[in-house]
Design a protein around this motif. Structure first.
Motif, PDB file in Angstrom:
ATOM      1  N   TRP A  26       0.823  -1.206   0.000  1.00  0.00           N
ATOM      2  CA  TRP A  26       0.000   0.000   0.000  1.00  0.00           C
ATOM      3  C   TRP A  26       0.857   1.257   0.000  1.00  0.00           C
ATOM      4  O   TRP A  26       0.526   2.254  -0.630  1.00  0.00           O
ATOM      5  CB  TRP A  26      -0.913  -0.015   1.231  1.00  0.00           C
ATOM      6  CG  TRP A  26      -1.878   1.120   1.278  1.00  0.00           C
ATOM      7  CD1 TRP A  26      -3.112   1.172   0.707  1.00  0.00           C
ATOM      8  CD2 TRP A  26      -1.697   2.386   1.953  1.00  0.00           C
ATOM      9  NE1 TRP A  26      -3.720   2.378   0.973  1.00  0.00           N
ATOM     10  CE2 TRP A  26      -2.867   3.151   1.738  1.00  0.00           C
ATOM     11  CE3 TRP A  26      -0.665   2.934   2.707  1.00  0.00           C
ATOM     12  CZ2 TRP A  26      -3.021   4.426   2.259  1.00  0.00           C
ATOM     13  CZ3 TRP A  26      -0.817   4.209   3.213  1.00  0.00           C
ATOM     14  CH2 TRP A  26      -1.982   4.943   2.996  1.00  0.00           C
ATOM     15  N   TRP A  27       2.001   1.221   0.697  1.00  0.00           N
ATOM     16  CA  TRP A  27       2.861   2.399   0.798  1.00  0.00           C
ATOM     17  C   TRP A  27       3.580   2.704  -0.512  1.00  0.00           C
ATOM     18  O   TRP A  27       4.153   3.793  -0.672  1.00  0.00           O
ATOM     19  CB  TRP A  27       3.898   2.207   1.905  1.00  0.00           C
ATOM     20  CG  TRP A  27       3.283   2.144   3.256  1.00  0.00           C
ATOM     21  CD1 TRP A  27       2.894   1.031   3.935  1.00  0.00           C
ATOM     22  CD2 TRP A  27       2.958   3.251   4.100  1.00  0.00           C
ATOM     23  NE1 TRP A  27       2.346   1.365   5.147  1.00  0.00           N
ATOM     24  CE2 TRP A  27       2.373   2.722   5.277  1.00  0.00           C
ATOM     25  CE3 TRP A  27       3.102   4.631   3.985  1.00  0.00           C
ATOM     26  CZ2 TRP A  27       1.943   3.541   6.323  1.00  0.00           C
ATOM     27  CZ3 TRP A  27       2.673   5.449   5.017  1.00  0.00           C
ATOM     28  CH2 TRP A  27       2.106   4.899   6.174  1.00  0.00           C
ATOM     29  N   THR A  28       3.560   1.770  -1.443  1.00  0.00           N
ATOM     30  CA  THR A  28       4.229   1.998  -2.726  1.00  0.00           C
ATOM     31  C   THR A  28       3.287   2.587  -3.776  1.00  0.00           C
ATOM     32  O   THR A  28       3.738   2.927  -4.868  1.00  0.00           O
ATOM     33  CB  THR A  28       4.800   0.679  -3.287  1.00  0.00           C
ATOM     34  OG1 THR A  28       3.721  -0.209  -3.653  1.00  0.00           O
ATOM     35  CG2 THR A  28       5.671  -0.009  -2.256  1.00  0.00           C
ATOM     36  N   GLN A  29       1.999   2.701  -3.469  1.00  0.00           N
ATOM     37  CA  GLN A  29       1.024   3.201  -4.438  1.00  0.00           C
ATOM     38  C   GLN A  29       0.842   4.707  -4.245  1.00  0.00           C
ATOM     39  O   GLN A  29       0.335   5.152  -3.219  1.00  0.00           O
ATOM     40  CB  GLN A  29      -0.308   2.482  -4.259  1.00  0.00           C
ATOM     41  CG  GLN A  29      -0.213   0.975  -4.446  1.00  0.00           C
ATOM     42  CD  GLN A  29      -1.552   0.284  -4.279  1.00  0.00           C
ATOM     43  OE1 GLN A  29      -2.598   0.883  -4.495  1.00  0.00           O
ATOM     44  NE2 GLN A  29      -1.511  -0.975  -3.879  1.00  0.00           N
ATOM     45  N   PRO A  30       1.223   5.516  -5.228  1.00  0.00           N
ATOM     46  CA  PRO A  30       1.228   6.980  -5.030  1.00  0.00           C
ATOM     47  C   PRO A  30      -0.143   7.631  -5.070  1.00  0.00           C
ATOM     48  O   PRO A  30      -0.297   8.744  -4.582  1.00  0.00           O
ATOM     49  CB  PRO A  30       2.105   7.477  -6.180  1.00  0.00           C
ATOM     50  CG  PRO A  30       1.967   6.436  -7.240  1.00  0.00           C
ATOM     51  CD  PRO A  30       1.798   5.127  -6.522  1.00  0.00           C
ATOM     52  N   TYR A  31      -1.142   6.965  -5.661  1.00  0.00           N
ATOM     53  CA  TYR A  31      -2.415   7.652  -5.885  1.00  0.00           C
ATOM     54  C   TYR A  31      -3.594   7.001  -5.172  1.00  0.00           C
ATOM     55  O   TYR A  31      -4.729   7.111  -5.625  1.00  0.00           O
ATOM     56  CB  TYR A  31      -2.702   7.753  -7.391  1.00  0.00           C
ATOM     57  CG  TYR A  31      -1.598   8.453  -8.143  1.00  0.00           C
ATOM     58  CD1 TYR A  31      -1.120   9.693  -7.720  1.00  0.00           C
ATOM     59  CD2 TYR A  31      -1.002   7.861  -9.246  1.00  0.00           C
ATOM     60  CE1 TYR A  31      -0.091  10.327  -8.376  1.00  0.00           C
ATOM     61  CE2 TYR A  31       0.030   8.497  -9.918  1.00  0.00           C
ATOM     62  CZ  TYR A  31       0.481   9.727  -9.486  1.00  0.00           C
ATOM     63  OH  TYR A  31       1.511  10.365 -10.137  1.00  0.00           O
ATOM     64  N   THR A  32      -3.332   6.323  -4.057  1.00  0.00           N
ATOM     65  CA  THR A  32      -4.445   5.912  -3.209  1.00  0.00           C
ATOM     66  C   THR A  32      -4.917   7.129  -2.414  1.00  0.00           C
ATOM     67  O   THR A  32      -4.179   8.114  -2.257  1.00  0.00           O
ATOM     68  CB  THR A  32      -4.025   4.785  -2.251  1.00  0.00           C
ATOM     69  OG1 THR A  32      -2.918   5.240  -1.455  1.00  0.00           O
ATOM     70  CG2 THR A  32      -3.616   3.540  -3.023  1.00  0.00           C
ATOM     71  N   LEU A  33      -6.139   7.049  -1.895  1.00  0.00           N
ATOM     72  CA  LEU A  33      -6.730   8.224  -1.260  1.00  0.00           C
ATOM     73  C   LEU A  33      -5.916   8.685  -0.049  1.00  0.00           C
ATOM     74  O   LEU A  33      -5.654   9.879   0.115  1.00  0.00           O
ATOM     75  CB  LEU A  33      -8.173   7.915  -0.851  1.00  0.00           C
ATOM     76  CG  LEU A  33      -8.959   9.088  -0.266  1.00  0.00           C
ATOM     77  CD1 LEU A  33      -9.067  10.213  -1.272  1.00  0.00           C
ATOM     78  CD2 LEU A  33     -10.356   8.628   0.177  1.00  0.00           C
TER      79      LEU A  33
END
Length: 634
Positions: free
Chosen positions: A350-357
């Motif tokens: 999750w911490w690698t995804q730049p465009y989560t809310l």
């Protein structure tokens, strides 16, 4: 008979009137081939295949040789199957031309003429007039300056709405204009979530940071650190800013030349990177040198209107060309998703995804606090407003405009996806997603408008460059020159030195950007991400000075340097693997990254991490003289 390729959408159905003797002439024109023609049919339909190309008919005819006839047909593959794929980069149709004057049954002579999209003379006229016009308008808008405060802050008398537009134009580069549509073309609309974080961050800047600047009547962002800690800390922050801006905007100036060179070469103009960089750099430096911040701000307003108007024009033409039901098709493909909570990923992933809310709101807010609260590039404009309240309206308003602007460019990308029927970048004959919009500009728009939108792309580059030139000169004069020289300057001398430094930085920018020949250079990648290394340290130093009264200059300096060093290690060395979890691998090869499916931390978290490191180290170091601080307070 001659055979050549033409774009399928440029063929127009033409049916002979009932009882009409002889051929009925239908007209079509392929501007991209640079070869207009008048088609003739003998009853029935001229183009018997459904258009598959992206283009719109342009009803324009030039004289051709009398008696020539055009027959539009299909290619056939082995086995009698139709070939609906382009044989060249832009073509999907075979046209056969015969000369009826020679014989009733003319002999056939077939050959292939590859198409090349072209800019017209009108497009080049529009670009030339724009470059000359902005230089002249910028000089006129700048007016006369009598001091460095006039030159760098416009006498603190600029309207907040103009500053607001200037802030948006400054943070919008050519990479934004061509890159954001690529995000929507290859993905979804979740990129828009980051603007929620931008809004939160700029509200915090207006509430907590700007009052500190206006309370001290400061002229640069780093003067606050000088008042709080001393001239050494102010100089360190200023030098960091100078290096960051030179590397980041120098690379962006080169990056601007990349799509422009591709477009020029595709149009038959043999332009080099240096020539493009020189033209943009000189035109920008002229009005920045003469007019100062006032010219920069008013030109930013004009340039923003130009590239936004170009995007609106592109949307208008795309809406008239995309097939009915395109929105439903895009929604069914998942292209219209706006919110991504990232709950389908593991906690580490999750911490690698730049465009989560969550990342967009928290990470984006901290990033925006750094970019709009500590970067002289933006702070300089906010200090040019007439009052603290005006500057607060400008910074918060810029977040709202950025929301609309990003939505606009994402809409362009989504319409391009529908326009090209969801074709992959490779199927379009391109290498990168950010080439899709430039491709459409020179292929799908009428003469003149293509030049206007290209002028908008150049405008985005010029607004960023002019802002950097003025901000670099401002920081050089106020943070470094007077401290090194050891005495203050008169108004006339200060103005003269300011202009000389503006000229100096203009030459440096042009020279630095001209060193590169392609985007694979590692310095290019570093320049595009350089803010990730330094923003955390800068924001941490400001917050440390605001929140921790016990810290001293040496504490702030050590924390600042260490936080930047830590971020270098994090950005280059910290990776996440779906099987092994978090790893420290310093600059792994591309093959290993792909084989192990490694991902870095999402970029919005970089500033947050750097800020946290700075605050922790500075607070710990302050414990060394806690007792002395208490005694001084008593």
């Amino acid at each position: 008979m001659r055979k050549f390729d033409a774009c399928a959408r440029w063929g127009r159905r033409t049916t002979a009137p009932s009882g009409a003797p002889g051929p009925t002439r239908g007209r079509w024109h392929c501007r991209h081939a640079g070869w207009p023609a008048t088609a003739a049919t003998t009853g029935g339909v001229q183009n018997r295949r459904e258009p598959t190309g992206p283009h719109r008919p342009v009803r324009r005819v030039v004289p051709r040789r009398a008696g020539a006839r055009v027959r539009v047909g299909r290619r056939r593959l082995e086995g009698g199957q139709e070939d609906r794929k382009p044989r060249s980069r832009f073509c999907a149709l075979t046209v056969t031309l015969s000369d009826a004057r020679r014989a009733p049954r003319p002999s056939l002579l077939s050959f292939h003429v590859p198409l090349r999209p072209m800019l017209t003379t009108l497009d080049f006229v529009v670009l030339t007039v724009y470059l000359l016009g902005v230089a002249a308008f910028g000089v006129w808008a700048g007016g006369a300056q009598e001091s460095t405060e006039d030159y760098f802050l416009g006498g603190r008398d600029l309207p907040w709405w103009a500053v607001c537009f200037s802030v948006v134009a400054t943070e919008t580069s050519t990479l934004t204009v061509v890159g954001v549509p690529a995000v929507a073309y290859g993905g979804t609309l979740t990129f828009l979530q980051i603007t929620l974080g931008y809004l939160v961050g700029r509200i915090l800047v207006g509430a907590y940071v700007l009052p500190r600047y206006y309370a001290g009547q400061l002229e640069t962002a780093y003067a606050f650190l000088g008042d709080r800690y001393g001239s050494t800390m102010q100089g360190a922050a200023s030098v960091t800013f100078l290096g960051t801006r030179l590397l980041a905007d120098g690379v962006r100036l080169f990056a601007t030349a990349i799509p422009l060179k591709v477009i020029a070469n595709m149009s038959g103009v043999d332009a080099t990177y240096f020539q493009i960089i020189l033209v943009i750099g000189v035109a920008t430096a002229v009005y920045t040198l003469v007019g100062g911040i006032r010219a920069v701000v008013w030109m930013d307003v004009v340039q923003m209107g130009l590239y936004v108007g170009g995007a609106l024009a592109a949307i208008g033409f795309l809406l008239g060309d995309v097939p009915p039901g395109w929105w439903g098709k895009a929604a069914a493909a998942g292209k219209t998703n706006l919110i991504d909570l990232g709950l389908d990923a593991s906690f580490g992933r999750w911490w690698t995804q730049p465009y989560t809310l969550g990342t967009a709101v928290v990470g984006g807010a901290i990033f925006s606090m750094a970019s709009h609260g500590t970067d002289q590039l933006i702070v300089q404009r906010l200090l040019a407003c007439r009052s603290e309240a005006d500057s607060q309206k400008a910074v918060v308003g810029s977040a709202l405009i950025v929301m609309v602007q990003f939505a606009l460019f994402l809409g362009v990308g989504l319409l391009l996806w529908a326009h090209y029927d969801g074709a992959s970048v490779e199927a379009l004959g391109l290498q990168r997603g950010d080439e899709v919009f430039p491709k459409y500009i020179i292929e799908g728009l009428p003469a003149g408008l293509s030049g206007l939108i290209l002028a908008g792309i150049v405008a985005a580059a010029m607004s960023s460059l002019s802002s950097s030139l003025n901000a670099l000169a401002s920081s050089s004069v106020n943070d470094l020159y007077e401290r090194i020289s050891g005495h203050s300057m008169s108004a006339d001398r200060g103005l003269r030195v300011s202009r000389l430094l503006t000229l100096f930085w203009g030459v440096v920018f042009i020279g630095f950007a001209s060193l590169f020949q392609d985007s694979s250079n590692p310095v290019v990648e570093l320049g595009l991400s350089i803010a990730s290394f330094t923003y955390g340290g800068l924001l941490g130093a400001f917050l440390l000075g605001l929140w921790h009264r016990g810290t001293r200059q040496v504490d702030a300096l050590v924390a600042f340097v260490v936080s930047i060093g830590v971020m270098v290690l994090v950005i280059f060395g910290v990776w996440h693997s779906p099987t092994e979890g978090w790893l420290f691998v310093l600059n792994p090869s591309d093959a290993r990254v792909e084989a192990a499916n490694l991902r870095t931390i999402g970029w919005p978290w970089y500033t947050a991490l750097g800020t946290a490191v700075n605050l922790v180290i500075g607070s710990v170091l302050a414990l060394r003289h806690r007792d002395a601080t208490k005694e001084g307070a008593e």
